[in-house]
Design a protein around this motif. Structure first.
Motif, PDB file in Angstrom:
ATOM      1  N   ASN A  70       2.501   1.679  -3.405  1.00  0.00           N
ATOM      2  CA  ASN A  70       1.572   2.230  -4.397  1.00  0.00           C
ATOM      3  C   ASN A  70       1.292   3.701  -4.151  1.00  0.00           C
ATOM      4  N   GLU A  71       1.137   4.106  -2.893  1.00  0.00           N
ATOM      5  CA  GLU A  71       0.854   5.503  -2.560  1.00  0.00           C
ATOM      6  C   GLU A  71       2.029   6.416  -2.880  1.00  0.00           C
ATOM      7  N   ASN A  72       3.249   5.912  -2.760  1.00  0.00           N
ATOM      8  CA  ASN A  72       4.443   6.734  -2.971  1.00  0.00           C
ATOM      9  C   ASN A  72       5.044   6.553  -4.360  1.00  0.00           C
ATOM     10  N   GLU A  73       4.292   5.941  -5.251  1.00  0.00           N
ATOM     11  CA  GLU A  73       4.832   5.624  -6.576  1.00  0.00           C
ATOM     12  C   GLU A  73       5.387   6.858  -7.279  1.00  0.00           C
ATOM     13  N   GLN A  98       0.834  -1.202   0.000  1.00  0.00           N
ATOM     14  CA  GLN A  98       0.000   0.000   0.000  1.00  0.00           C
ATOM     15  C   GLN A  98       0.869   1.254   0.000  1.00  0.00           C
ATOM     16  N   LEU A  99       1.888   1.294   0.869  1.00  0.00           N
ATOM     17  CA  LEU A  99       2.781   2.454   0.873  1.00  0.00           C
ATOM     18  C   LEU A  99       3.527   2.581  -0.445  1.00  0.00           C
TER      19      LEU A  99
END
Length: 171
Positions: free
Chosen positions: A64-67, A61-62
């Motif tokens: 993907n969020e910080n991509e 999740q992190l």
């Protein structure tokens, strides 16, 4: 009267002896007080964390969020290594502890060992008769190498403590 005077001298001698003993105890305590305080100063220790995604603090999740941010290693500080460091630094004696986090997402036992023939030979010699199959090892964690080669999210990312070309055990 002579007996009373002799008794008074005896009490005075004892009082002086006790007074001198107490003074000696107080002076000794004062002399040792700085040493006792010095023993409580924070130790400069290093905590080496080894492992997989859990040590690294990886979360899909992190990731993907910080991509779009390029997934700096500092975005992944929720691993057990950081939790344990917070716990041990809360105790005064370990306040100066520094973390070296070698955790790598996707790490396996074999990739943690790596492919160094000398290291694998030494492990197998030490473990002979203690484990049913010999240690084989495999290529070290490719998370950092993938990032270095492509700088593209989805193909690795930077490690907290880059050790490209080596396994965690070699590092």
């Amino acid at each position: 009267m002579q007996a009373t005077h002799g008794l008074a001298v005896s009490f005075r001698s004892r009082a002086r002896l006790i007074g001198c003993s107490l003074a000696l105890v107080v002076l000794t305590a004062l002399a040792l007080a700085p040493a006792a305080g010095a023993a409580k100063t924070p130790k400069e220790e290093t905590y080496l964390a080894m492992g997989d995604s859990l040590a690294f603090g990886y979360s899909q999740q992190l990731y993907n969020e910080n991509e779009s941010a390029g997934d700096p290693a500092s975005a992944f500080e929720a691993g057990y290594a950081n939790d344990y460091l917070a716990y041990i630094t809360a105790h005064h004696a370990y306040a100066g502890t520094k973390l070296v986090n070698d955790g790598c997402p996707g790490e396996t036992t074999e990739s943690l060992i790596g492919s160094n023939a000398t290291l694998i030979g030494g492990l197998n010699a030490a473990l002979a008769g203690k484990i049913p199959v010999p240690v084989k090892g495999e290529s070290p964690c490719a998370y950092q190498e993938g990032w270095n080669a492509f700088h593209t999210n989805g193909i690795g990312g930077p490690l907290h403590n880059p050790y490209v070309g080596h396994s965690q055990l070699e590092n």
